[in-house]
Scaffold this active site. Structure first.
Site, PDB file in Angstrom:
ATOM      1  N   LYS A   1      -0.288   1.857 -12.478  1.00  0.00           N
ATOM      2  CA  LYS A   1       1.144   2.010 -12.791  1.00  0.00           C
ATOM      3  C   LYS A   1       1.400   3.237 -13.666  1.00  0.00           C
ATOM      4  CE  LYS A   1       2.695  -1.369 -10.274  1.00  0.00           C
ATOM      5  NZ  LYS A   1       3.591  -1.102  -9.109  1.00  0.00           N
TER       6      LYS A   1
ATOM      7  N   VAL B   1       8.672 -10.379 -14.034  1.00  0.00           N
ATOM      8  CA  VAL B   1       9.772 -10.839 -13.183  1.00  0.00           C
ATOM      9  C   VAL B   1       9.279 -12.058 -12.420  1.00  0.00           C
ATOM     10  CG1 VAL B   1      11.228 -10.254 -11.215  1.00  0.00           C
ATOM     11  CG2 VAL B   1      10.684  -8.501 -12.917  1.00  0.00           C
TER      12      VAL B   1
ATOM     13  N   SER C   1       8.094 -14.140  -9.818  1.00  0.00           N
ATOM     14  CA  SER C   1       7.620 -13.827  -8.457  1.00  0.00           C
ATOM     15  C   SER C   1       6.220 -14.391  -8.274  1.00  0.00           C
ATOM     16  CB  SER C   1       7.567 -12.311  -8.232  1.00  0.00           C
ATOM     17  OG  SER C   1       6.461 -11.770  -8.928  1.00  0.00           O
TER      18      SER C   1
ATOM     19  N   ASP D   1       6.321  -4.166   5.212  1.00  0.00           N
ATOM     20  CA  ASP D   1       5.376  -5.001   4.473  1.00  0.00           C
ATOM     21  C   ASP D   1       4.122  -5.166   5.331  1.00  0.00           C
ATOM     22  OD1 ASP D   1       6.016  -7.320   1.979  1.00  0.00           O
ATOM     23  OD2 ASP D   1       4.102  -7.342   3.048  1.00  0.00           O
TER      24      ASP D   1
ATOM     25  N   ASP E   1       0.549  -1.140   6.471  1.00  0.00           N
ATOM     26  CA  ASP E   1      -0.234  -1.113   5.238  1.00  0.00           C
ATOM     27  C   ASP E   1       0.038   0.251   4.602  1.00  0.00           C
ATOM     28  OD1 ASP E   1      -2.156  -0.703   3.281  1.00  0.00           O
ATOM     29  OD2 ASP E   1      -3.777  -1.635   4.417  1.00  0.00           O
ATOM     30  N   VAL E   2       0.743   0.248   3.478  1.00  0.00           N
ATOM     31  CA  VAL E   2       1.209   1.517   2.890  1.00  0.00           C
ATOM     32  C   VAL E   2       0.064   2.392   2.374  1.00  0.00           C
ATOM     33  CG1 VAL E   2       3.472   0.564   2.282  1.00  0.00           C
ATOM     34  CG2 VAL E   2       1.625   0.544   0.573  1.00  0.00           C
TER      35      VAL E   2
ATOM     36  N   SER F   1       6.144  -0.212 -13.631  1.00  0.00           N
ATOM     37  CA  SER F   1       6.040  -1.453 -14.402  1.00  0.00           C
ATOM     38  C   SER F   1       6.048  -1.040 -15.868  1.00  0.00           C
ATOM     39  CB  SER F   1       4.707  -2.143 -14.066  1.00  0.00           C
ATOM     40  OG  SER F   1       4.360  -3.098 -15.043  1.00  0.00           O
TER      41      SER F   1
ATOM     42  N   ASN G   1       8.077   0.263  -3.120  1.00  0.00           N
ATOM     43  CA  ASN G   1       7.955  -0.923  -3.972  1.00  0.00           C
ATOM     44  C   ASN G   1       6.671  -1.722  -3.789  1.00  0.00           C
ATOM     45  OD1 ASN G   1       9.227  -3.118  -5.662  1.00  0.00           O
ATOM     46  ND2 ASN G   1       9.083  -4.235  -3.726  1.00  0.00           N
TER      47      ASN G   1
ATOM     48  N   TYR H   1      -4.616  -2.453 -12.754  1.00  0.00           N
ATOM     49  CA  TYR H   1      -3.159  -2.472 -12.591  1.00  0.00           C
ATOM     50  C   TYR H   1      -2.492  -1.455 -13.519  1.00  0.00           C
ATOM     51  CZ  TYR H   1       1.538  -4.393 -11.934  1.00  0.00           C
ATOM     52  OH  TYR H   1       2.883  -4.547 -11.640  1.00  0.00           O
TER      53      TYR H   1
END
Ligand SMILES: NC(=O)c1ccc[n+]([C@@H]2O[C@H](COP(=O)([O-])OP(=O)(O)OC[C@H]3O[C@@H](n4cnc5c(N)ncnc54)[C@H](O)[C@@H]3O)[C@@H](O)[C@H]2O)c1
Length: 223
Positions: free
Chosen positions: A132, A161, A163, A9, A35-36, A115, A62, A128
């Site tokens: 996705k 979900v 979160s 993360d 940092d991906v 998503s 993820n 977004y």
């Protein structure tokens, strides 16, 4: 044999607290800050994981961000760019460097978190939704690129979900008078509902599942 889990993360404290939960559950865990969206971070987390825990057999790809809620004609360019960097380039880099390792052994299971925004438009979520849709395209392409091996690449497509992310999006939608709620008419899922499907896709029971888009939304996208 219990699993050994690397938690990656950008937020090191979040990675550490998740790693602690994993250890309390009886498995070995390693927290790694990365940092991906940065190639050198991705290469480093793959190397550190294999050096400390052994070969990566399962990869849950993820990490993601939500951006802002705004109509497309007002959507900020820099938010759009950051969404592509994290949600698309991040997923691509993870696939690239993990698959390269899995190819050496010819086996592995990867689950990308897309998503229901991979298969639907959403008012106010241009960046977004575009990101996705791209995650699903990357999943299908990667699945074809590993065909003929025992590596599988699938996507999980959660609906809303419970979160931090969904609370943030719904708050912004409320403030900007964009009716995100009409997109989220059914009850929110729980993180565990998604994790259960990820666990199945990672397992040998899913040996014949490759390139699939598994919707986990309680039926929301049927309406
Ligand atoms: N919550 C939902 O309703 C929902 C629905 C569908 C899909 N998803 C997807 O599920 C995934 C997880 O989302 P969540 O709901 O747990 O959100 P969250 O914001 O609670 O968690 C996302 C995590 O990703 C990390 N992260 C963000 N950018 C990063 C980066 N560049 N490098 C490394 N780590 C980074 C964050 O620090 C955070 O810990 C995301 O891909 C999200 O798009 C969520």
């Amino acid at each position: 044999m219990s699993a050994a889990v690397a938690i990656v993360d950008r937020d090191e404290a979040a990675a550490r607290s998740t790693a602690q939960l994993v250890e309390e559950g009886g498995a070995r865990a390693l927290a790694i800050r990365a940092d991906v969206s940065r190639a050198q971070d991705t290469i480093a987390f793959v190397e550190a994981t294999e050096a400390r825990l052994g070969p990566i057999g399962i990869f849950a790809n993820n990490a993601g961000i939500e951006g802002v809620v705004a109509p497309l004609h007002e959507y900020p360019d820099e938010t759009f760019d950051r969404l592509l960097q994290v949600n698309v380039r991040g997923v691509f880099l993870g696939l690239k460097h993990v698959i390269a390792r899995m190819m050496q052994r010819g086996t592995g299971a990867i689950i990308n978190t897309a998503s229901t925004s991979a298969i639907r438009g959403r008012a106010g979520l241009a960046g977004y939704v575009a990101s996705k849709h791209a995650v699903l395209g990357l999943t299908r392409t990667a699945a074809l690129d590993v065909a003929g091996t025992r590596i599988r690449v699938n996507a999980v497509l959660p609906g809303p979900v419970e979160s931090r992310m969904i609370r943030e999006l719904e708050g912004q939608a409320h403030d900007s008078a964009i009716a995100l709620r009409r997109n989220v008419a059914t009850a929110h899922g729980r993180p565990q509902d998604v994790a259960n499907v990820v666990a199945f896709l990672a397992s040998d029971e899913a040996a014949h599942v490759n390139g699939a888009a598994w919707v986990v939304d309680g039926g929301m996208t049927l309406a």
